[in-house]
Design a protein around this motif. Structure first.
Motif, mmCIF file in Angstrom:
data_model
loop_
_atom_site.group_PDB
_atom_site.id
_atom_site.type_symbol
_atom_site.label_atom_id
_atom_site.label_comp_id
_atom_site.label_asym_id
_atom_site.label_seq_id
_atom_site.Cartn_x
_atom_site.Cartn_y
_atom_site.Cartn_z
ATOM 1 N N LEU A 198 0.781 -1.331 -0.102
ATOM 2 C CA LEU A 198 0.087 0.084 -0.093
ATOM 3 C C LEU A 198 0.703 1.212 -0.002
ATOM 4 C CD1 LEU A 198 -2.582 -1.058 2.629
ATOM 5 C CD2 LEU A 198 -3.079 -0.967 0.158
ATOM 6 N N PRO A 199 0.699 2.064 -1.080
ATOM 7 C CA PRO A 199 1.484 3.285 -1.010
ATOM 8 C C PRO A 199 1.389 4.192 0.279
ATOM 9 C CG PRO A 199 0.284 2.945 -2.873
ATOM 10 C CD PRO A 199 -0.255 2.042 -1.894
ATOM 11 N N SER A 200 2.509 4.823 0.761
ATOM 12 C CA SER A 200 2.365 5.260 2.089
ATOM 13 C C SER A 200 1.785 6.537 2.099
ATOM 14 C CB SER A 200 3.809 6.101 2.356
ATOM 15 O OG SER A 200 4.425 6.810 1.219
ATOM 16 N N HIS A 201 1.317 7.394 0.832
ATOM 17 C CA HIS A 201 0.523 8.503 1.016
ATOM 18 C C HIS A 201 -1.011 8.092 1.279
ATOM 19 C CE1 HIS A 201 0.410 7.366 -3.278
ATOM 20 N NE2 HIS A 201 -0.530 7.926 -3.395
ATOM 21 N N ILE A 202 -1.476 6.962 1.024
ATOM 22 C CA ILE A 202 -2.772 6.356 1.315
ATOM 23 C C ILE A 202 -2.987 5.507 2.304
ATOM 24 C CG2 ILE A 202 -3.250 7.077 -1.128
ATOM 25 C CD1 ILE A 202 -3.652 3.883 -1.273
ATOM 26 N N ALA A 203 -1.862 5.181 2.829
ATOM 27 C CA ALA A 203 -2.062 3.925 3.852
ATOM 28 C C ALA A 203 -2.207 4.385 5.213
ATOM 29 C CB ALA A 203 -0.668 3.189 3.722
ATOM 30 N N THR A 204 -3.502 4.660 5.279
ATOM 31 C CA THR A 204 -3.776 5.268 6.770
ATOM 32 C C THR A 204 -4.094 4.136 7.374
ATOM 33 O OG1 THR A 204 -6.056 5.107 6.091
ATOM 34 C CG2 THR A 204 -4.969 7.148 5.876
ATOM 35 N N PRO A 205 -4.022 4.211 9.152
ATOM 36 C CA PRO A 205 -4.149 2.992 9.818
ATOM 37 C C PRO A 205 -5.551 2.326 9.602
ATOM 38 C CG PRO A 205 -3.324 4.707 11.013
ATOM 39 C CD PRO A 205 -3.510 5.393 9.517
ATOM 40 N N GLU A 206 -6.586 3.062 9.365
ATOM 41 C CA GLU A 206 -7.851 2.616 9.132
ATOM 42 C C GLU A 206 -7.969 1.645 7.728
ATOM 43 O OE1 GLU A 206 -7.230 5.809 9.551
ATOM 44 O OE2 GLU A 206 -8.023 6.127 11.541
#
Length: 417
Positions: free
Chosen positions: A121-129
């Motif tokens: 998952l790309p870091s800029h979209i990989a929220t904890p949720e």
């Protein structure tokens, strides 16, 4: 009353052998065994994680935890490194997966797939949720699918979990893959003098590989022989196709020139019978005869008593099947003349039935069209070609195929009226 439940524990500790179990007991024991094995492997990862946290590798004199684990468990270092990496990821970011593994619900290969997909998952979209949602969805699918299918599900998971982000992530992934392929591309050729073969290794970007496949596929199609079979392996057909593609490039002079001259092979033939390419590679007489069938020859003579002098010999006779003469062969043979072959004229070489080097003339009655594969076959010597009394080519099989060596023809060839 004796229990009908049979677990792996009963099957070993209580001395119940597998052969003595009923079908239901055997199935139950196998499932129990799988659950316990998953639990044990999950426990091993937990122990590895704790050993890493305590830095036991340093105390034991190992360079890192992976090296220490490899020594303790007697496994390859790469496998130990994968264990350490997975153990750390489960502990820090995948608590639900760690719990499912500890309870035996999933296997380590399942856990590896989940770890890989979440890591992708790309870091800029990989929220904890989002990570939690992806992990939960994969755990549900892990209860249904094996790791291979789960990996395919994971590759398309964002289309379900976050469809608005799927295209963005896919585009980023493709760009990264293409940039990596462009950076890591290579093609390496080395000649093995021991076996007399070239070794080729390569890593090609997508489009280069696709173009190469488009070129080779039609040239590598099976070519049935008289018995309807092509005895070459697919890998051998690919080599022959590559050879044919290179031959056409050189014949059409589509390759940049060398020093103002067309790209060419230079064969040195000595009075003692040696035949050597300009690169120093030695060739057999048969291979040189095959090269001479359609090569444009220039004869350069170096007198032995005057090594520095080179004399150019000009051959006034026509040696190549060109122009109207080539057209006559195409009209007569209609393509490769070998029995059962359907290669079109444009794919064929013009072969001297009686070799030019042995006085064979360049005439219609001494020529025959052969595709690259059957041209090589004829030069190997087992099959023979001749022009029959009716002016059409026919082929004599080797005696191990037909003891009587009855002549065979391509189905296209019929006697002239």
């Amino acid at each position: 009353m004796e229990s009908t439940t049979c677990s792996n524990t009963i099957g070993t500790a209580d001395g119940v052998s597998a052969w003595s179990m009923s079908d239901d007991q055997l199935t139950t024991a196998l499932l129990d065994n799988a659950t316990e094995l998953n639990q044990l492997q999950g426990r091993r990862l937990e122990l590895i994680r704790e050993a890493d946290a305590r830095n036991l590798a340093v105390s034991a004199g190992a360079a890192n935890t992976a090296q220490w684990v490899a020594g303790v468990l007697r496994v390859p270092t790469a496998e130990a490194g994968a264990m350490v990496k997975l153990a750390s990821h489960l502990d820090t970011e995948l608590p639900a997966t760690a719990q499912a593994l500890a309870s035996g619900e999933i296997s380590v290969p399942h856990a590896r797939v989940i770890s890989r997909v979440v890591t992708m998952l790309p870091s800029h979209i990989a929220t904890p949720e989002l990570r939690s949602e992806v992990e939960a969805t994969l755990l549900k699918n892990a209860a249904i699918f094996d790791p291979k299918v789960l990996s395919k599900v994971g590759n398309r998971l964002l289309e379900t979990v976050a469809p608005d982000l799927a295209d963005q992530v896919l585009e980023l992934k493709l760009k990264q893959e293409e940039a990596s392929a462009e950076r890591d591309r290579f093609l390496r050729m080395s000649f093995d003098a021991t076996s007399g073969t070239w070794r080729v290794t390569a890593r090609l970007p997508k489009m280069v590989g696709e173009r190469l496949k488009l070129v080779l596929d039609p040239l590598a199609a099976p070519q049935p022989g008289p018995d309807g079979r092509d005895t070459r392996f697919p890998e051998q057909r690919n080599v022959d196709a590559l050879d044919e593609a290179c031959r056409r490039l050189l014949a059409e002079r589509l390759v940049p020139s060398h020093g103002g001259n067309p790209t060419q092979l230079v064969v040195t033939v000595t009075q003692t019978g040696g035949r050597t390419l300009h690169t120093g590679i030695e060739l057999s007489r048969k291979l040189v005869d095959q090269l001479m069938c359609e090569a444009d020859l220039t004869y350069l003579v170096k007198p032995e008593d005057q090594p520095g002098r080179v004399t150019l010999l000009t051959d006034t006779q026509q040696r190549l099947f060109q122009g109207k003469l080539r057209r006559l062969l195409e009209l007569r043979d209609g393509g490769c003349a070998f029995p059962g072959c359907d290669r079109p004229p444009g794919w064929c070489h013009a072969h001297h039935v009686v070799p030019w080097s042995k006085g064979g003339p360049t005439t219609r009655d001494n020529g025959v069209l052969l595709c690259g594969y059957h041209h090589r076959l004829i030069h190997q010597g087992a099959w023979q070609v001749r022009i029959a009394l009716d002016g059409l080519p026919e082929f004599l099989p080797p005696d191990w195929i037909d003891p009587h060596q009855q002549p065979l023809r391509n189905h296209r060839l019929t006697p002239a009226a």
